[in-house]
Write an enzyme that holds these catalytic residues in place. Sequence first.
Site, PDB file in Angstrom:
ATOM      1  N   LYS A 168       0.825  -1.216   0.000  1.00 42.95           N
ATOM      2  CA  LYS A 168       0.000   0.000   0.000  1.00 42.95           C
ATOM      3  C   LYS A 168       0.857   1.263   0.000  1.00 42.95           C
ATOM      4  CE  LYS A 168      -2.144   2.756   2.824  1.00 42.95           C
ATOM      5  NZ  LYS A 168      -2.055   3.973   1.995  1.00 42.95           N
ATOM      6  N   GLU A 174       8.939  16.414  15.212  1.00 41.49           N
ATOM      7  CA  GLU A 174       9.276  16.246  13.799  1.00 41.49           C
ATOM      8  C   GLU A 174       8.287  17.062  12.971  1.00 41.49           C
ATOM      9  OE1 GLU A 174       8.559  12.556  11.596  1.00 41.49           O
ATOM     10  OE2 GLU A 174      10.579  12.764  10.771  1.00 41.49           O
ATOM     11  N   CYS A 205      13.049  11.572   6.413  1.00 43.04           N
ATOM     12  CA  CYS A 205      13.101  11.248   7.850  1.00 43.04           C
ATOM     13  C   CYS A 205      14.478  11.481   8.474  1.00 43.04           C
ATOM     14  CB  CYS A 205      12.647   9.817   8.071  1.00 43.04           C
ATOM     15  SG  CYS A 205      13.594   8.628   7.108  1.00 43.04           S
ATOM     16  N   GLU A 263       9.929   1.943  10.436  1.00 40.47           N
ATOM     17  CA  GLU A 263      10.936   2.971  10.147  1.00 40.47           C
ATOM     18  C   GLU A 263      10.208   4.293  10.298  1.00 40.47           C
ATOM     19  OE1 GLU A 263      12.635   5.697   8.857  1.00 40.47           O
ATOM     20  OE2 GLU A 263      12.852   4.969   6.795  1.00 40.47           O
TER      21      GLU A 263
HETATM   22  P1  ADP Z   1       3.387  10.792   6.831  1.00 42.87           P
HETATM   23  O1  ADP Z   1       3.312  11.400   8.192  1.00 42.87           O
HETATM   24  O2  ADP Z   1       4.734  10.684   6.266  1.00 42.87           O
HETATM   25  O3  ADP Z   1       2.296  11.262   5.914  1.00 42.87           O
HETATM   26  P2  ADP Z   1       1.902   8.579   7.704  1.00 42.87           P
HETATM   27  O4  ADP Z   1       2.515   7.896   8.836  1.00 42.87           O
HETATM   28  O5  ADP Z   1       0.716   9.434   7.916  1.00 42.87           O
HETATM   29  O6  ADP Z   1       3.078   9.326   6.991  1.00 42.87           O
HETATM   30  O7  ADP Z   1       1.529   7.558   6.540  1.00 42.87           O
HETATM   31  C1  ADP Z   1       2.440   6.628   6.014  1.00 42.87           C
HETATM   32  C2  ADP Z   1       1.660   5.500   5.399  1.00 42.87           C
HETATM   33  O8  ADP Z   1       0.868   4.885   6.408  1.00 42.87           O
HETATM   34  C3  ADP Z   1       0.675   5.929   4.308  1.00 42.87           C
HETATM   35  O9  ADP Z   1       0.637   4.902   3.311  1.00 42.87           O
HETATM   36  C4  ADP Z   1      -0.637   5.981   5.045  1.00 42.87           C
HETATM   37  O10 ADP Z   1      -1.767   5.788   4.217  1.00 42.87           O
HETATM   38  C5  ADP Z   1      -0.490   4.821   6.009  1.00 42.87           C
HETATM   39  N1  ADP Z   1      -1.331   4.914   7.216  1.00 42.87           N
HETATM   40  C6  ADP Z   1      -1.805   6.011   7.832  1.00 42.87           C
HETATM   41  N2  ADP Z   1      -2.553   5.679   8.902  1.00 42.87           N
HETATM   42  C7  ADP Z   1      -2.551   4.327   8.960  1.00 42.87           C
HETATM   43  C8  ADP Z   1      -3.136   3.371   9.852  1.00 42.87           C
HETATM   44  N3  ADP Z   1      -3.876   3.732  10.891  1.00 42.87           N
HETATM   45  N4  ADP Z   1      -2.903   2.062   9.622  1.00 42.87           N
HETATM   46  C9  ADP Z   1      -2.120   1.664   8.586  1.00 42.87           C
HETATM   47  N5  ADP Z   1      -1.565   2.512   7.709  1.00 42.87           N
HETATM   48  C10 ADP Z   1      -1.762   3.827   7.890  1.00 42.87           C
END
Ligand code: ADP
Length: 485
Positions: free
Chosen positions: A181, A389, A291, A257
């Site tokens: 995903k 961050e 990151c 990560e």
């Molecule tokens: P960033 O802060 O870099 O946007 P996120 O941590 O929000 O990163 O998102 C990173 C990935 O995790 C994306 O593919 C996002 O759709 C997915 N994601 C966000 N929330 C969830 C969740 N509750 N469970 C699984 N995947 C998630």
Amino acid sequence: MTVQSVLDEVRERPGSGEVIPVIDPATEEQITEFKDAGPEAVDEAVAAAKATAASGVWSGMPDYSRAKVLWRVADLIDENADVLSELESLNAGIPRSQAKVITAVGSEWFRYYAGWCTKVDGIARSVNTGGLTGIESHMHAYTLREPYDVVGLIFPWNGPIFNYCAKLAPALAAGCSTVVKPAEETPLSALVLDRILSEAGVPDGVANLVNGFGHTAGAAITAHPDVDKVAFTGSTEVGREIVHASASSNLNKVTLELGGKSPVLIFDDANLDLAIATAAFGCFLHSGQVCMLGSRIFVQRSIYERVVDGIATVANNLQLGGPDEEGSMIGPLISQKQLTRVMGYLEQGRAEGVELVTGGHRLDRKGYFVHPTVATKIDPSTSRLFKEEIFGPIVTVLPFDDEDEAITLANDTEYGLAGTIWTESLGRAHRVAKRLKAGTVGLNCQLQFDHSMPFGGFKQSGWGYEAGKAGIDTYLQSKTVWAQM
Ligand code: ADP
């Protein structure tokens, strides 16, 4: 595939959920849209992965054949580098020259892990033991290294091609079946990569692409009872949710990560020109959306003003612009959401009494561009700018008096992803490297990262390691077999 065919194809992909627009962050224009896959599509993807794992079509393929397929994936990435890098630029706002580098790095991950397919092994021992029976006898014991059946791979928007390759290459080399995903903001390049996997000979059902939001598609993967392992790159906040999901479903294994707030220590004996230029690039690259950037710089007091001036000068000279604009070195933030977040931190900084030596505003043009910002006069014990961050082009610069104070300030964070030390003293470089609480340390260099060396975070920057041998071990479990001789 062409850029236009990908924009059309993503629109046609099946899904039962909300329609999600795909935005070009350099223009704020919608370039296409797609449907959130919804839980049924995740169920289907997991079922397909489970079926291929059970059939052994991939995990049971001779390791040299699997290696050949992965090598072919790498070649096809190179052959499709133009369309991939164009999509990366269009979708993530990354300058075209940098997008080409990222694409080339992606194919090297596949070549590197193609090599590992034939090198996974365990240990063997002859042991005289009775185990818990107490009846001693001669045993032959050995370990088998076996792939997890179904692995969920979830990654963010900040380098979609790189993130895809860094997860898929070792997972496929190990023999896992996967559900993949990408972030909802950046679904495009994964479509091409998915096509490349099929063309290279990865059997159907081994790498199952699903698109959608984190709270829908992502959460459905992490909570799925048939997913044995989740490897995630993203924010610490979501990392925590993934751990909760594991705890409340099937205790699937988790590799994370996560975020960083990495320190850069500049001592007064450093090669200052190099340190200033590298530190400035090392905090503003990709508008601060990486990151391991060095977003907290600490400078020995005697050279503090000079370094602040130097970094501010570089910040003012960095050309921001769309991916194909002449001379553009830094692109926009990924989204309106990210822009709002970064502007919120700038407001917060002003309220804290922080001095913004340069930057502090968005550019007066279309696109989510924020001027690289240098912040000083910070109270490290209270400042959110210093502690959290941000994932934006904001760096804090603080003075220190001696080595101990520098290390205390550097380690004063819940994160522990990376750190950098600038000094000409060999002894100090290694001494301070040992005392930094971080998974990667650069001595007179920054942002070093390679598929051959392990990468992971201390503290709340992650669980487990990616890259190198550790990177394939992440996708293998060990089985110990005892044979009565
Ligand atoms: P960033 O802060 O870099 O946007 P996120 O941590 O929000 O990163 O998102 C990173 C990935 O995790 C994306 O593919 C996002 O759709 C997915 N994601 C966000 N929330 C969830 C969740 N509750 N469970 C699984 N995947 C998630």
